[in-house]
Motif scaffolding. Structure first.
Motif, short mmCIF file in Angstrom:
data_model
loop_
_atom_site.label_atom_id
_atom_site.label_comp_id
_atom_site.label_asym_id
_atom_site.label_seq_id
_atom_site.Cartn_x
_atom_site.Cartn_y
_atom_site.Cartn_z
N ALA A 70 0.84 -1.21 0.00
CA ALA A 70 0.00 0.00 0.00
C ALA A 70 0.87 1.25 0.00
N PRO A 71 0.33 2.39 -0.45
CA PRO A 71 1.07 3.66 -0.37
C PRO A 71 1.43 3.99 1.07
N ASP A 72 2.57 4.61 1.25
CA ASP A 72 3.01 5.04 2.57
C ASP A 72 2.10 6.17 3.04
N PRO A 73 1.48 6.03 4.23
CA PRO A 73 0.56 7.08 4.70
C PRO A 73 1.21 8.43 4.96
N LYS A 74 2.56 8.48 4.96
CA LYS A 74 3.21 9.78 5.17
C LYS A 74 2.99 10.70 3.98
N TYR A 75 2.63 10.13 2.82
CA TYR A 75 2.34 10.95 1.64
C TYR A 75 0.84 11.23 1.61
N THR A 76 0.50 12.50 1.56
CA THR A 76 -0.91 12.91 1.67
C THR A 76 -1.32 13.85 0.54
N TYR A 77 -0.74 13.66 -0.64
CA TYR A 77 -1.12 14.50 -1.78
C TYR A 77 -2.57 14.23 -2.17
N VAL A 85 3.44 6.74 -6.36
CA VAL A 85 4.71 6.90 -7.08
C VAL A 85 5.85 7.13 -6.10
N HIS A 86 5.67 8.07 -5.18
CA HIS A 86 6.74 8.39 -4.23
C HIS A 86 7.03 7.20 -3.31
N THR A 87 5.99 6.46 -2.96
CA THR A 87 6.20 5.25 -2.15
C THR A 87 7.04 4.24 -2.93
N GLY A 88 6.72 4.06 -4.22
CA GLY A 88 7.47 3.13 -5.04
C GLY A 88 8.92 3.51 -5.19
N VAL A 89 9.19 4.81 -5.35
CA VAL A 89 10.57 5.28 -5.47
C VAL A 89 11.33 5.00 -4.18
N ASP A 90 10.68 5.20 -3.04
CA ASP A 90 11.32 4.92 -1.75
C ASP A 90 11.73 3.45 -1.65
N VAL A 91 10.89 2.56 -2.15
CA VAL A 91 11.10 1.12 -1.99
C VAL A 91 12.04 0.56 -3.05
N ALA A 92 12.09 1.20 -4.23
CA ALA A 92 12.84 0.67 -5.37
C ALA A 92 14.30 0.41 -5.01
N SER A 93 14.81 -0.72 -5.49
CA SER A 93 16.20 -1.08 -5.22
C SER A 93 17.11 -0.82 -6.41
N CYS A 94 16.54 -0.38 -7.55
CA CYS A 94 17.33 -0.16 -8.76
C CYS A 94 17.48 1.32 -9.06
N GLU A 95 18.55 1.67 -9.75
CA GLU A 95 18.77 3.04 -10.19
C GLU A 95 17.83 3.40 -11.33
N ARG A 96 17.64 2.47 -12.25
CA ARG A 96 16.74 2.72 -13.38
C ARG A 96 15.31 2.36 -12.98
N ILE A 97 14.41 3.32 -13.14
CA ILE A 97 13.01 3.13 -12.76
C ILE A 97 12.12 3.39 -13.96
N ILE A 98 11.17 2.49 -14.18
CA ILE A 98 10.11 2.70 -15.16
C ILE A 98 8.81 2.89 -14.39
N LEU A 99 8.11 3.96 -14.68
CA LEU A 99 6.82 4.27 -14.06
C LEU A 99 5.75 4.14 -15.14
#
Length: 235
Positions: A70-77, A85-99
């Protein structure tokens, strides 16, 4: 994910999604797609803002091919997708990201091309094409082609690629806007990122249902009416 499979991962693939009810056919179809992304070398990150019961139905299938959370509740946009999106970037382990939106379909070759471009550019914005083409999707395709004809950067796709380090450098983009797919690109460009407008790189987009297409009309009007010459040409 074991050590061998980690070595095979080329990028993190973020899909923000939200459904108000579970659709077994869609769940299985998306599960097959997520499996294909995993086989293509993606760390598949499904950030799911669905209600708990729907979330649980999704997890039963999708956890086999992805990291589903689930999205991180700290993001309240106001735009819930941006929280994902921001939650996914936080969790991502790779430098290259596809959204990508949940109606976008990357092939293995598309993933490879995006990864290659991200080795050179900090952000890559490709183009979409719609298939199949019911009549309302043909209208949408007309709008896409006009955008490509009058805008130097081309149409506004439902996907992009970027480097995680660049996102951390430029900071969070505005999540209180309606047009988030364009806002993230503008944010990167405004902060000096090297953006590649890949007008010759085409990614498949599935058409919406007719009902969904009608729901999207106000948003499309919001996007297009600021470019009055283009709107006149479309009419």
């Amino acid at each position: 994910m074991n050590a061998a499979s980690k070595r095979d991962v080329r990028c993190s693939f973020i899909v923000p999604i939200r459904r108000v009810k579970a659709n077994p056919i869609e769940i299985e179809s998306l599960g097959d797609y997520f499996k294909s992304l995993r086989l293509a070398g993606c760390e598949v990150l499904i950030v799911d803002g669905s209600p708990k019961a729907v979330f649980a139905e999704h997890k039963k299938v999708w956890q086999n091919f992805s990291r589903h959370f689930a999205p991180d509740p700290k993001y309240t946009y106001l735009n819930g997708k941006v929280n994902g999106v921001h939650t996914g970037v936080d969790v991502a382990s790779c430098e290259r990201i596809i959204l990508a939106d949940d109606d976008i379909r990357y092939s293995s070759a598309d993933v490879q091309k995006m990864c290659d471009l991200l080795d050179v550019h900090e952000m890559v914005r490709p183009q979409n094409f719609i298939e199949p083409l019911p009549w309302w999707a043909r209208i949408e395709t007309g709008r896409i082609l006009i955008n490509r004809g009058v805008l130097r950067a081309g149409d506004y796709p439902g996907t992009c690629g970027f480097r995680r380090s660049t996102m951390l450098r430029v900071g969070h983009y505005d999540g209180d806007v309606l047009f988030d797919n364009e806002e993230i690109v503008r944010h990167f460009a405004l902060h000096g990122a090297n953006v590649k407008y890949a007008r010759d790189f085409f990614i498949l987009k599935r058409p919406p249902s007719f009902t969904k297409w009608l729901e999207q009309r106000p948003r499309q009007a919001y996007e297009d009416f600021v470019m009055r010459g283009k709107t006149f040409a479309f009419l």
